[in-house]
Motif scaffolding. Structure first.
Motif, PDB file in Angstrom:
ATOM      1  N   SER A 142       0.774  -2.116   0.062  1.00 62.80           N
ATOM      2  CA  SER A 142      -0.041   0.209   0.235  1.00 62.80           C
ATOM      3  C   SER A 142       0.568   1.040   0.022  1.00 62.80           C
ATOM      4  CB  SER A 142      -0.378   0.162   1.017  1.00 62.80           C
ATOM      5  OG  SER A 142      -1.755   1.530   1.650  1.00 62.80           O
ATOM      6  N   ASP A 143       0.731   1.682  -0.753  1.00 62.62           N
ATOM      7  CA  ASP A 143       1.106   3.725  -0.757  1.00 62.62           C
ATOM      8  C   ASP A 143      -0.002   4.665  -1.216  1.00 62.62           C
ATOM      9  OD1 ASP A 143       2.850   6.056  -1.653  1.00 62.62           O
ATOM     10  OD2 ASP A 143       3.494   5.194  -2.836  1.00 62.62           O
ATOM     11  N   ALA A 144      -0.351   5.724   0.120  1.00 63.85           N
ATOM     12  CA  ALA A 144      -1.053   6.136   0.122  1.00 63.85           C
ATOM     13  C   ALA A 144      -1.212   7.699  -1.076  1.00 63.85           C
ATOM     14  CB  ALA A 144      -0.893   6.325   1.894  1.00 63.85           C
ATOM     15  N   SER A 145       0.382   7.660  -1.239  1.00 61.62           N
ATOM     16  CA  SER A 145       0.470   8.607  -1.984  1.00 61.62           C
ATOM     17  C   SER A 145       0.128   8.533  -3.536  1.00 61.62           C
ATOM     18  CB  SER A 145       2.717   9.967  -1.840  1.00 61.62           C
ATOM     19  OG  SER A 145       2.743   8.345  -2.783  1.00 61.62           O
ATOM     20  N   ILE A 146      -0.315   7.470  -3.795  1.00 57.41           N
ATOM     21  CA  ILE A 146      -0.970   7.160  -5.172  1.00 57.41           C
ATOM     22  C   ILE A 146      -2.610   6.339  -4.486  1.00 57.41           C
ATOM     23  CG2 ILE A 146      -1.023   5.304  -6.792  1.00 57.41           C
ATOM     24  CD1 ILE A 146       1.830   5.016  -6.430  1.00 57.41           C
TER      25      ILE A 146
END
Length: 162
Positions: A142-146
């Protein structure tokens, strides 16, 4: 842009697994862990037919993974193993192999806006990982910036030289 054409020179090559996602067979690739979603017959509009698509949104907070549904028998002792894959992604993802007793990380892939086709030598990983029944695992952290993470995978081949 380079567009290499590949031919297999050795006529003894064994294709232990081939999946192009144009025809989906139940259990070819299945949910493994985490939060997110996937589509095994995704029409990306740019690859050769359908592909597998892995998706994660901002509410997905873990690593999402899929794996081959059934184990693939891999003989040991110096047999040359290679994975061929075609992919495109807007976020990093990883490729692992998994046996009933162990998981081994193989390689990570960075963002690619165009389709890419690497050939990965996994001979050493096969030889040192206990077990002869292997599953192919693709995982996306998971990457909250995407806002909408997307990994498209097509034309997976596990090849070996007996």
């Amino acid at each position: 842009m380079l567009q290499p054409h590949v031919e297999y020179l050795d006529t003894n090559i064994v294709f232990a697994k081939i999946q192009d996602f144009d025809v989906h067979y139940a259990g070819d690739f299945v949910y493994s862990s985490g939060s997110g979603g996937f589509d095994l017959n995704y029409n990306s509009g740019g690859s050769t037919g359908n592909c597998c698509a892995m998706f994660m949104g901002p509410a997905d907070t873990t690593t999402f993974a899929i794996e081959s549904g059934s184990a693939i028998y891999v003989p040991k002792n110096g047999v040359g193993y290679f994975v061929e894959i075609t992919y495109k992604c807007n976020c990093p993802f990883y490729f692992d192999i998994k046996t009933p007793t162990n998981t081994r990380s193989i390689v990570g892939f960075n963002t690619r806006n165009e389709w890419n086709k690497p050939y990965i030598n996994i001979t050493y990983a096969i030889d040192v990982t206990p077990g002869t029944d292997v599953k192919l695992v693709f995982k996306m952290p998971s990457d909250a910036s995407i806002p909408k993470q997307e990994v498209l995978i097509d034309d997976i081949k596990l090849i070996y030289l007996p």
